[in-house]
Design an enzyme around this catalytic site. Structure first.
Site, mmCIF file in Angstrom:
data_model
loop_
_atom_site.group_PDB
_atom_site.id
_atom_site.type_symbol
_atom_site.label_atom_id
_atom_site.label_comp_id
_atom_site.label_asym_id
_atom_site.label_seq_id
_atom_site.Cartn_x
_atom_site.Cartn_y
_atom_site.Cartn_z
ATOM 1 C CB CYS A 273 -0.937 -0.011 1.200
ATOM 2 S SG CYS A 273 -2.138 -1.352 1.122
HETATM 3 N N1 LIG Z 1 -2.460 -6.122 1.724
HETATM 4 C C1 LIG Z 1 -2.983 -5.101 2.352
HETATM 5 O O1 LIG Z 1 -2.661 -4.837 3.492
HETATM 6 C C2 LIG Z 1 -4.016 -4.203 1.683
HETATM 7 C C3 LIG Z 1 -4.749 -3.324 2.478
HETATM 8 C C4 LIG Z 1 -5.693 -2.508 1.887
HETATM 9 C C5 LIG Z 1 -5.862 -2.548 0.514
HETATM 10 N N2 LIG Z 1 -5.127 -3.401 -0.257
HETATM 11 C C6 LIG Z 1 -5.379 -3.425 -1.696
HETATM 12 O O2 LIG Z 1 -6.134 -4.593 -2.001
HETATM 13 C C7 LIG Z 1 -5.761 -5.116 -3.270
HETATM 14 C C8 LIG Z 1 -5.328 -6.564 -3.147
HETATM 15 O O3 LIG Z 1 -4.177 -6.619 -2.339
HETATM 16 P P1 LIG Z 1 -3.683 -7.965 -1.638
HETATM 17 O O4 LIG Z 1 -2.651 -7.564 -0.671
HETATM 18 O O5 LIG Z 1 -4.851 -8.764 -1.169
HETATM 19 O O6 LIG Z 1 -3.025 -8.701 -2.892
HETATM 20 P P2 LIG Z 1 -2.583 -10.235 -2.991
HETATM 21 O O7 LIG Z 1 -1.503 -10.294 -4.008
HETATM 22 O O8 LIG Z 1 -2.344 -10.790 -1.624
HETATM 23 O O9 LIG Z 1 -3.880 -10.964 -3.558
HETATM 24 C C9 LIG Z 1 -4.387 -10.746 -4.834
HETATM 25 C C10 LIG Z 1 -4.928 -12.068 -5.382
HETATM 26 O O10 LIG Z 1 -5.529 -11.798 -6.645
HETATM 27 C C11 LIG Z 1 -5.260 -12.904 -7.509
HETATM 28 N N3 LIG Z 1 -5.499 -12.462 -8.887
HETATM 29 C C12 LIG Z 1 -4.717 -11.716 -9.683
HETATM 30 N N4 LIG Z 1 -5.325 -11.498 -10.876
HETATM 31 C C13 LIG Z 1 -6.523 -12.119 -10.814
HETATM 32 C C14 LIG Z 1 -7.614 -12.248 -11.711
HETATM 33 N N5 LIG Z 1 -7.617 -11.661 -12.926
HETATM 34 N N6 LIG Z 1 -8.676 -12.984 -11.312
HETATM 35 C C15 LIG Z 1 -8.717 -13.585 -10.105
HETATM 36 N N7 LIG Z 1 -7.716 -13.475 -9.214
HETATM 37 C C16 LIG Z 1 -6.634 -12.753 -9.558
HETATM 38 C C17 LIG Z 1 -3.845 -13.283 -7.160
HETATM 39 O O11 LIG Z 1 -3.547 -14.600 -7.558
HETATM 40 C C18 LIG Z 1 -3.849 -13.118 -5.632
HETATM 41 O O12 LIG Z 1 -4.214 -14.311 -4.966
HETATM 42 C C19 LIG Z 1 -4.675 -4.180 -3.801
HETATM 43 O O13 LIG Z 1 -5.276 -3.198 -4.593
HETATM 44 C C20 LIG Z 1 -4.136 -3.532 -2.547
HETATM 45 O O14 LIG Z 1 -3.582 -2.262 -2.787
HETATM 46 C C21 LIG Z 1 -4.218 -4.242 0.314
#
Ligand SMILES: NC(=O)c1ccc[n+]([C@@H]2O[C@H](COP(=O)([O-])OP(=O)(O)OC[C@H]3O[C@@H](n4cnc5c(N)ncnc54)[C@H](O)[C@@H]3O)[C@@H](O)[C@H]2O)c1
Length: 424
Positions: A273
């Protein structure tokens, strides 16, 4: 009316929910809905994750095996890599990654790919919510036209909203359910549909007037953190030059009961983030001919911190007539923050790179991260500490024995003030 029908299904817990992207955000979200009586289908492109989830194995720290297994047993959660299941669902929440590309510009290709697939099975009365952090306008300018290619019209036939994810992995005080959820739709009906859905599960929803307002809320929050951390990092460097203890300064400053909020310096910022989100905003701002000076500057200050850490190491070694070249350096903690196993964008990557450039001999220890940059985590023993020329604290994991570390390190550079108050 389609909206009322969807709202009724939600009220009756009959709405079937899809979560696209089962990572740090998506999996806890899927569990939150499943635990509160909804039937949830998780969709991810990573087949290994799907296989693991089906076998009841959680790879996310905040989701216990017990919670996952319980959801599977009650048939409230099902994981698949097949988007065709969307045809049988009523709503989908998108939690795919939103990284930067090689030139450090927003890469929303995951959001686009997921939206295109959703468009194929889009049906009347369906709700789509984007949760991934992104620049203002993504939901309306990018997703809406892709979904309307189906021939259906937003607001009339289907509903589309943005609701930023605010989850803080590893935080024992706040989780998906207890963190208030901001929601903004591309129109009134979409907002109402999304508010109904999240309101059924979360403690509090906060309605805003549009999807782009909701997108901006998330970027304000994270930019606020990035800028304040940059400020305190700059103050920390200043204090080093002036012979003042920045930590003592912050402790005293935070006794002011209003108008001050403490932020703490460190070796840089990491995670999916803080290093990324502000750059989404400044990029969008540039497209509109406005340069977001403070955001860009803050990012640069934070990005420079790993190099500053290495300069400090060199300086401290120098005082003991030891060159950095061939010096044995032990890094404590490589995860981007305390008590998590996530190394994404961790400042440890740059610290390692700069130290290797200078010819240092590096090892690391991290109870949460068994392997990092082709190295294996070492056990912190008295013997091992004594063999090091310098020990550098990058992440203040609770599991480290700070007394032992302080007592047996020749030089200890503690970028987190973890060994504060320990006298040896
Ligand atoms: N990690 C955090 O602390 C956090 C907090 C708030 C917001 N976010 C936001 O949330 C979003 C996700 O972050 P995250 O940390 O969960 O990411 P992550 O990488 O842990 O998870 C994302 C998942 O999406 C899957 N994926 C990718 N392309 C795909 C598709 N076309 N169809 C289906 N699945 C698909 C990946 O395989 C993965 O399992 C980002 O935008 C991030 O900025 C993250």
């Amino acid at each position: 009316m389609l909206l009322n029908a969807l709202k009724k299904k939600i009220k009756d817990r009959e709405a079937r929910i899809g979560v696209v992207g089962l990572g740090y955000v998506g999996l806890p979200l899927a569990m939150a809905f499943a635990e509160r009586g909804f039937s949830v289908t998780g969709i991810d492109v990573d087949k290994r994750k799907i296989t693991g989830l089906r076998a009841g194995q959680s790879y996310i720290q905040d989701v216990s095996q017990a919670v996952l297994k319980n959801a599977l047993k009650k048939k409230r959660f099902h994981a698949t890599d097949d988007y065709a299941v969307l045809a049988h669902l009523d709503a989908v929440l998108i939690c795919v990654p939103t990284p930067l590309n090689k030139t450090r510009e927003p890469d929303i290709s995951f959001v686009v790919a997921a939206t295109q697939k959703i468009a194929r099975t889009l049906k009347k009365g369906f709700l789509v919510v984007l949760e991934s952090t992104t620049y203002p306008g993504t939901t309306e300018e990018v997703m809406l036209p892709l979904l309307e290619k189906s021939g259906l019209k937003a607001e009339r036939d289907f509903f589309l909203a943005f609701s930023p994810e605010r989850v803080d992995p590893g935080n024992p005080h706040f989780d998906t359910i207890s963190i208030p959820k901001v929601i903004g739709g591309v129109g009134k009906n979409s907002t109402e549909a999304a508010v109904e859905l999240y309101g059924a599960v979360l403690k509090r929803v906060v309605e805003v007037s549009s999807a782009k307002t909701a997108e901006m809320v998330k970027l304000l929050e994270n930019t606020f953190r990035s800028v304040n951390i940059a400020l305190v990092n700059e103050m920390a460097i200043m204090c080093d030059h002036l012979g003042i203890d920045i930590w003592e300064v912050i402790e005293a400053a935070k006794t002011k009961p209003f108008g001050f909020m403490p932020f703490y310096p460190g070796p840089g910022i990491g995670g999916h983030c803080l290093p990324i989100d502000p750059l989404y905003l400044s990029w969008k701002s540039r497209l509109h001919g406005f340069e977001a000076k403070i955001i860009e500057l803050a990012s640069r200050v934070n990005e420079d911190m790993p190099l500053y850490v290495v300069k400090r190491v060199a300086h401290l070694l120098n005082l003991r007539r030891t060159p950095l070249k061939n010096a044995k350096i032990l890094l404590l903690g490589v995860a981007y923050k305390r008590d998590v196993n996530d190394t994404r964008e961790s400042p440890a990557f740059d610290v390692v790179r700069h130290l290797l450039d200078e010819g240092a001999q590096i090892s690391y220890s991290d109870p949460w991260v068994p392997e990092f940059q082709k190295m294996k985590s070492k056990k912190v023993t008295v013997d091992f500490l004594r063999k090091q020329d310098c020990v550098v604290v990058l992440t203040d994991h609770a599991a480290f024995d700070w007394r032992l570390i302080k007592k047996h390190s020749k030089i200890l550079l503690d970028t987190r003030n973890a060994s504060k108050g320990i006298h040896v």
